[in-house]
Design a protein around this motif. Structure first.
Motif, PDB file in Angstrom:
ATOM      1  N   GLU A   1     -29.499  -6.422  77.486  1.00  0.00           N
ATOM      2  CA  GLU A   1     -29.586  -5.070  78.043  1.00  0.00           C
ATOM      3  C   GLU A   1     -28.228  -4.626  78.599  1.00  0.00           C
ATOM      4  N   TRP A   2     -27.510  -5.542  79.222  1.00  0.00           N
ATOM      5  CA  TRP A   2     -26.158  -5.251  79.736  1.00  0.00           C
ATOM      6  C   TRP A   2     -25.264  -4.808  78.585  1.00  0.00           C
ATOM      7  N   ASP A   3     -25.236  -5.606  77.513  1.00  0.00           N
ATOM      8  CA  ASP A   3     -24.362  -5.297  76.382  1.00  0.00           C
ATOM      9  C   ASP A   3     -24.770  -4.016  75.656  1.00  0.00           C
ATOM     10  N   ALA A   4     -26.043  -3.662  75.698  1.00  0.00           N
ATOM     11  CA  ALA A   4     -26.481  -2.391  75.104  1.00  0.00           C
ATOM     12  C   ALA A   4     -25.855  -1.216  75.859  1.00  0.00           C
ATOM     13  N   ILE A   5     -25.756  -1.319  77.171  1.00  0.00           N
ATOM     14  CA  ILE A   5     -25.080  -0.270  77.943  1.00  0.00           C
ATOM     15  C   ILE A   5     -23.594  -0.259  77.616  1.00  0.00           C
ATOM     16  N   VAL A   6     -22.994  -1.432  77.500  1.00  0.00           N
ATOM     17  CA  VAL A   6     -21.568  -1.510  77.137  1.00  0.00           C
ATOM     18  C   VAL A   6     -21.321  -0.790  75.819  1.00  0.00           C
ATOM     19  N   GLU A   7     -22.170  -1.021  74.846  1.00  0.00           N
ATOM     20  CA  GLU A   7     -21.995  -0.413  73.519  1.00  0.00           C
ATOM     21  C   GLU A   7     -22.138   1.107  73.555  1.00  0.00           C
ATOM     22  N   ARG A   8     -22.983   1.624  74.425  1.00  0.00           N
ATOM     23  CA  ARG A   8     -23.250   3.067  74.473  1.00  0.00           C
ATOM     24  C   ARG A   8     -22.309   3.829  75.405  1.00  0.00           C
ATOM     25  N   SER A   9     -21.748   3.158  76.386  1.00  0.00           N
ATOM     26  CA  SER A   9     -21.006   3.847  77.440  1.00  0.00           C
ATOM     27  C   SER A   9     -19.571   4.160  77.046  1.00  0.00           C
ATOM     28  N   ASP A  10     -19.139   5.371  77.377  1.00  0.00           N
ATOM     29  CA  ASP A  10     -17.733   5.737  77.188  1.00  0.00           C
ATOM     30  C   ASP A  10     -16.844   5.085  78.246  1.00  0.00           C
TER      31      ASP A  10
END
Length: 122
Positions: A13-22
């Motif tokens: 879940e952490w890495d999913a935010i990393v992938e989506r966040s500018d």
């Protein structure tokens, strides 16, 4: 809003935010945070999510570190990871008011951790 610690079970879940966040980049990835910052460098992790109404809306790398200034004197401080250049990262669909509120929440969590750990600086 609540802070949720980064655990092994939440790395995806952490890495999913990393992938989506500018806001996020390589030094936000959970592999970097756990494999390098914790295991290689020995930093104590205080990384956390910001959760609002059941939704993870942001992440914040945070580590307790210690440096020897001179023999017998150590400086304990909190660092936001990745050579001090990672910082909080948020999901991209926030309006400016929400984003400011989440940034303020992250700063509040960092302040609480700093006081609890008795650090010399942030």
């Amino acid at each position: 809003m609540v802070a949720i610690p980064l655990t092994e079970s939440l790395r995806t879940e952490w890495d999913a935010i990393v992938e989506r966040s500018d806001d996020a980049w390589f030094f936000h990835r959970s592999d970097w945070l756990t494999e390098v910052s914790e295991r290689v460098w020995g930093y104590e992790s205080h990384c956390f999510f910001i959760q609002d109404r059941g939704r993870m809306v942001g992440i914040c790398p945070l580590f307790l570190r210690e440096r020897r200034l001179v023999p017998g004197i150590r400086w304990r401080f909190l660092s936001i990871g990745g050579f001090g250049v990672a910082g909080p990262a948020f999901v991209p669909d926030l309006d400016p008011v929400q984003r400011r509120a989440y940034v303020a929440a992250a700063v509040g969590v960092i302040d609480d951790i700093a006081h609890a750990a008795g650090v010399d600086g942030v």
